[in-house]
Each structure stands twice: as C-alpha cells, then as structure tokens.
Design a protein around this motif. Structure first.
Motif, PDB file in Angstrom:
ATOM      1  N   ARG A 200     100.499 -17.690 -36.610  1.00 41.69           N
ATOM      2  CA  ARG A 200      99.585 -16.929 -36.050  1.00 41.69           C
ATOM      3  C   ARG A 200      98.529 -17.794 -35.752  1.00 41.69           C
ATOM      4  O   ARG A 200      97.745 -18.693 -36.371  1.00 41.69           O
ATOM      5  CB  ARG A 200      99.096 -15.911 -37.130  1.00 41.69           C
ATOM      6  N   ILE A 201      98.140 -17.687 -34.297  1.00 42.93           N
ATOM      7  CA  ILE A 201      96.916 -18.529 -33.827  1.00 42.93           C
ATOM      8  C   ILE A 201      95.586 -17.834 -34.012  1.00 42.93           C
ATOM      9  O   ILE A 201      95.455 -16.548 -33.978  1.00 42.93           O
ATOM     10  CB  ILE A 201      97.043 -18.573 -32.210  1.00 42.93           C
ATOM     11  N   GLN A 202      94.709 -18.677 -34.723  1.00 44.72           N
ATOM     12  CA  GLN A 202      93.455 -17.783 -34.662  1.00 44.72           C
ATOM     13  C   GLN A 202      92.288 -18.507 -33.958  1.00 44.72           C
ATOM     14  O   GLN A 202      92.383 -19.699 -33.759  1.00 44.72           O
ATOM     15  CB  GLN A 202      93.221 -18.176 -36.575  1.00 44.72           C
ATOM     16  N   ASP A 203      91.512 -17.754 -33.683  1.00 45.53           N
ATOM     17  CA  ASP A 203      90.157 -18.170 -32.803  1.00 45.53           C
ATOM     18  C   ASP A 203      89.231 -18.488 -33.946  1.00 45.53           C
ATOM     19  O   ASP A 203      88.662 -17.408 -34.540  1.00 45.53           O
ATOM     20  CB  ASP A 203      89.804 -17.100 -31.902  1.00 45.53           C
ATOM     21  N   GLN A 204      88.930 -19.668 -33.951  1.00 44.15           N
ATOM     22  CA  GLN A 204      87.932 -20.125 -35.341  1.00 44.15           C
ATOM     23  C   GLN A 204      86.568 -19.725 -34.871  1.00 44.15           C
ATOM     24  O   GLN A 204      85.562 -19.547 -35.952  1.00 44.15           O
ATOM     25  CB  GLN A 204      87.820 -21.590 -35.203  1.00 44.15           C
ATOM     26  N   ALA A 205      86.150 -19.331 -33.493  1.00 41.85           N
ATOM     27  CA  ALA A 205      84.831 -19.038 -33.359  1.00 41.85           C
ATOM     28  C   ALA A 205      84.820 -17.311 -33.900  1.00 41.85           C
ATOM     29  O   ALA A 205      83.652 -17.088 -34.335  1.00 41.85           O
ATOM     30  CB  ALA A 205      84.399 -18.977 -31.893  1.00 41.85           C
ATOM     31  N   THR A 206      85.803 -16.587 -33.643  1.00 41.52           N
ATOM     32  CA  THR A 206      85.436 -15.283 -33.950  1.00 41.52           C
ATOM     33  C   THR A 206      86.176 -14.929 -35.261  1.00 41.52           C
ATOM     34  O   THR A 206      85.977 -13.839 -36.040  1.00 41.52           O
ATOM     35  CB  THR A 206      86.219 -14.224 -32.943  1.00 41.52           C
TER      36      THR A 206
ATOM     37  N   MET B 194      89.466 -13.963 -35.406  1.00 35.48           N
ATOM     38  CA  MET B 194      90.403 -13.075 -35.004  1.00 35.48           C
ATOM     39  C   MET B 194      91.775 -13.640 -34.822  1.00 35.48           C
ATOM     40  O   MET B 194      91.823 -15.020 -34.194  1.00 35.48           O
ATOM     41  CB  MET B 194      90.000 -12.386 -33.668  1.00 35.48           C
ATOM     42  N   PHE B 195      92.740 -13.252 -35.053  1.00 31.46           N
ATOM     43  CA  PHE B 195      94.063 -13.732 -34.892  1.00 31.46           C
ATOM     44  C   PHE B 195      94.802 -13.126 -33.782  1.00 31.46           C
ATOM     45  O   PHE B 195      94.401 -11.989 -33.164  1.00 31.46           O
ATOM     46  CB  PHE B 195      95.123 -13.497 -36.168  1.00 31.46           C
ATOM     47  N   GLN B 196      95.640 -14.017 -33.031  1.00 29.97           N
ATOM     48  CA  GLN B 196      96.044 -13.611 -31.735  1.00 29.97           C
ATOM     49  C   GLN B 196      97.040 -12.279 -32.010  1.00 29.97           C
ATOM     50  O   GLN B 196      97.881 -12.094 -32.806  1.00 29.97           O
ATOM     51  CB  GLN B 196      97.148 -14.583 -31.198  1.00 29.97           C
TER      52      GLN B 196
ATOM     53  N   TRP C  66      97.386  -6.513 -34.873  1.00 31.26           N
ATOM     54  CA  TRP C  66      97.696  -5.146 -34.822  1.00 31.26           C
ATOM     55  C   TRP C  66      96.459  -4.149 -34.161  1.00 31.26           C
ATOM     56  O   TRP C  66      96.858  -3.041 -34.184  1.00 31.26           O
ATOM     57  CB  TRP C  66      98.298  -4.496 -36.116  1.00 31.26           C
ATOM     58  N   TYR C  67      95.684  -4.877 -33.589  1.00 30.53           N
ATOM     59  CA  TYR C  67      94.589  -3.726 -33.048  1.00 30.53           C
ATOM     60  C   TYR C  67      95.255  -3.243 -31.778  1.00 30.53           C
ATOM     61  O   TYR C  67      96.027  -3.730 -31.191  1.00 30.53           O
ATOM     62  CB  TYR C  67      93.340  -4.746 -32.688  1.00 30.53           C
ATOM     63  N   PRO C  68      94.594  -2.214 -31.549  1.00 32.00           N
ATOM     64  CA  PRO C  68      94.876  -1.452 -30.268  1.00 32.00           C
ATOM     65  C   PRO C  68      94.827  -2.434 -28.914  1.00 32.00           C
ATOM     66  O   PRO C  68      93.339  -2.891 -29.089  1.00 32.00           O
ATOM     67  CB  PRO C  68      94.304  -0.191 -30.491  1.00 32.00           C
TER      68      PRO C  68
END
Length: 361
Positions: free
Chosen positions: A135-141, A143-145, A304-306
C-alpha cells in the motif's frame, strides 16, 4: 492505448462483495473502452447457495460484463480446480485482466501459473510486480492510496482508469430501476432527502444504534424540511426502525425492499448519506452524493474511503489502527466509540447545501 477491436473474449478476475465490485468500476469502464467488441466475463466468487455473485447486484444490465464464471474461494479441491480450468479453456479468453486485492507475491505467481497452464490463457494484464504489492502512503497526510487508484495503476497498460472522474463510476441504471426507487420513496421523492444506512454485519464497524438514533434526532431538529430514507438489507430493518423512531417528519424504511441497484437509484435523489464503512456508502459515492461516515480504524485510512472529495469521513487513528479485525473485544472499538454525535452532525452541516435548510423560528 487505442481500443483493440481484435480481442473477442476477455476474462476479468475480481473476487469480493458489493463494495469490492463497486470500487473496481473505473477499471470495468476502462476494460470496456480498451476492448469494445469483446465478450467480457467476470470470474468471481458466488455466495453460498446463491445462483448469482454479489457483483451481479452491482453491475446488473450495465453491459460492463456479459456474464459470470464461478470461483470457489480458498479451494484446494483438485476436481474444483479442474472444473474451473476446463471452463476457462472452453471460454478461450484472448486476455485475462487481473483485478485482485493486495496479496502476497507467492499468491500472485500461483495465480499467473494457474491461468497460463491450467486455463490456457496467453495474455495476462494486471498481475502486479512484487514492488507493487504494498500500500502506498502519502507521508504528508498519512493517507494510503485508495483501492480504486491502486487497481487502476495495475492495469495502466490499458489506459487511464481515471477514478477521479464521476462518469467512470456510472452504474448505468435502467429506467425500471429508477422508477422502482421513485415508487418506493413515494412523497419523499420530491423532498430534500437524508438517506441513512446504519446496519453492518461486522461488529468492528458498528458505531452503535444509540449513536445513530441520537444523530437522527439531532438532525430532525436542524433540518425539519427533509425526509428520511433508511436503506440496507432485510436484516437491517429492525435497527433502522429503532434509530429513526424519533424522526418526526416523513420517513420510509426501505431495508430489504430494494435491490442494490435500485438503492443506488434512491441515492440519485439524496442530499447526503449517513452510515458506516459499507457497500451502500460506495453506491452513494457513485451517484456523487456526499457521504458522512463513522469509519472504523480496522482498515488503513484512505484505502476504502468513498470516491470523491465531497465526503466527510470521521476516522480516529487510534494506536491499534489497521488491525483488520472483524470483531473487536480487547480495545472495545475505541476508534468508533470515540466518534461523537456532535462530530457527525457538524460533518452533515458541512456538506449540506445551506439553501435547502429550513430554519425554525
């Protein structure tokens, strides 16, 4: 990529439930664009004792696929594997599109081996390289892809799935499905509408019926001009009746009365959807409806966000986030129990169009 009109048969491999199918919609649209003249068959799991897979309830008569092939999850039965191999060989796909969840490199290699040797498939698209099995994660936020974005990345050789574009989430609902939704809503079809689906089969995703009841009671005061529709499976009818008990305005309990696609048609007339992480949440997002979600931290944030930027997802990143538990006993679902009714009500206010709100004197 230019559409390949020479490909006649495409086999798509995607397992899962209503939500798993819905988040793959941009890829289904992409596959249709890439192979417009092909017969597209979905290899997927069927629920026990069911004659059709869960994906059929989502895809319906959209034309994105033309039929289904049964896969028994976790099977090691030689006879079952031989049956499946024989069915694939009889279909003789020109291409197999692999749309599976993140899994081990070993499992991906095993799948590739099976389809090439047992199924006779020559071209396979979408089996991720080993470095893509994370899973790719945005280190700034933090959040995962999103899963829809990850799936699109695995089949990018076919083109851009463009999950950021609402038209790539289209369910292509039929006139009959839209008419069924309007009939079920009755007088609510012409009102501003709140749709709530409080039910969930998974204890770890359950915000609690008392919380949902308190939220709807609070919203009834702030939004007296709105109608309320309750949606879900037949098993959710009782909890839905309970949480809406104090709603004084017009309401209808549609649990068990509509198919998933007819429920999606209900969302086309909604102003907001309230619920947990669920299949209906994804259907609402397909219609572009803002979702306010009490989201369990059992999964990684963002995956799994909308789909879309119009939603308010209440996700408390507690120390045990990403546990992937279906039943949480030791920690007492603290990720959910820490979400307050006030947080959810403020999120609803943030997404509703102020012009629709009728204030009381």
């Amino acid at each position: 990529m230019q559409p390949d009109t020479s490909v006649q048969r495409v086999l798509i491999y995607r397992l899962g439930s209503l939500g798993d199918t819905t988040v793959a919609l941009p890829c289904f649209h992409l596959i249709e664009r890439a192979y417009p003249n092909s017969r597209r068959i979905l290899l997927t799991n069927f629920p026990v004792h069911a004659k059709a897979p869960a994906s059929a309830a989502v895809l319906g008569e959209s034309g994105l696929v033309h039929g289904y092939m049964r896969y028994t999850i976790g099977t090691r039965s030689p006879s079952e594997l031989l049956r499946l191999a024989g069915e694939i060989r009889r279909f003789a796909p020109d291409v197999l599109v692999y749309l599976m969840p993140v899994r081990s490199a070993k499992a991906a290699r095993r799948d590739r081996w099976f389809f090439r040797l047992a199924g006779g498939v020559k071209r396979i698209v979408g089996v991720p390289a080993e470095e893509e099995l994370v899973r790719i994660q945005d280190q700034a936020t933090g959040m995962f892809q999103a899963e829809a974005v990850r799936l699109g990345r695995t089949v990018r050789v076919l083109g851009d799935a463009a999950p950021e574009r609402l038209e790539n989430w289209s369910l292509r609902l039929t006139a009959a499905e839209k008419d069924a939704a309007r009939f079920a809503l009755g007088e609510l079809a012409d009102r501003p509408l709140i749709v709530c689906g409080p039910g969930t089969k998974m204890q770890a995703k359950d915000w609690g019926q008392e919380n949902w009841r308190a939220l709807l009671t609070k919203l009834a005061v702030g939004y007296p001009g709105f109608g309320l529709a309750l949606i879900g499976a037949k098993e959710d009818a009782e909890i839905s009746e309970y949480v809406a008990r104090d709603w004084p305005g017009p309401k209808v309990n549609l649990c068990g009365r509509l198919s998933p696609r007819e429920t999606a048609a209900v969302f086309e007339g909604a102003n907001v959807f309230l619920g947990p992480d669920s299949g209906p949440m994804h259907l609402a997002a397909c219609a572009g409806v803002p979702c306010v979600i009490a989201f369990s931290a059992r999964g990684l944030p963002g995956v799994w966000y909308p789909a879309g930027l119009q939603h308010r997802v209440i996700y408390h990143k507690v120390n045990c986030f990403g546990c992937n538990l279906e039943t949480c006993i030791v920690e007492g679902r603290k990720c959910l129990t820490s979400i307050t009714v006030e947080e959810m009500a403020e999120a609803v206010a943030a997404v509703l169009d102020p012009k629709l709100v009728v204030l009381r004197d």
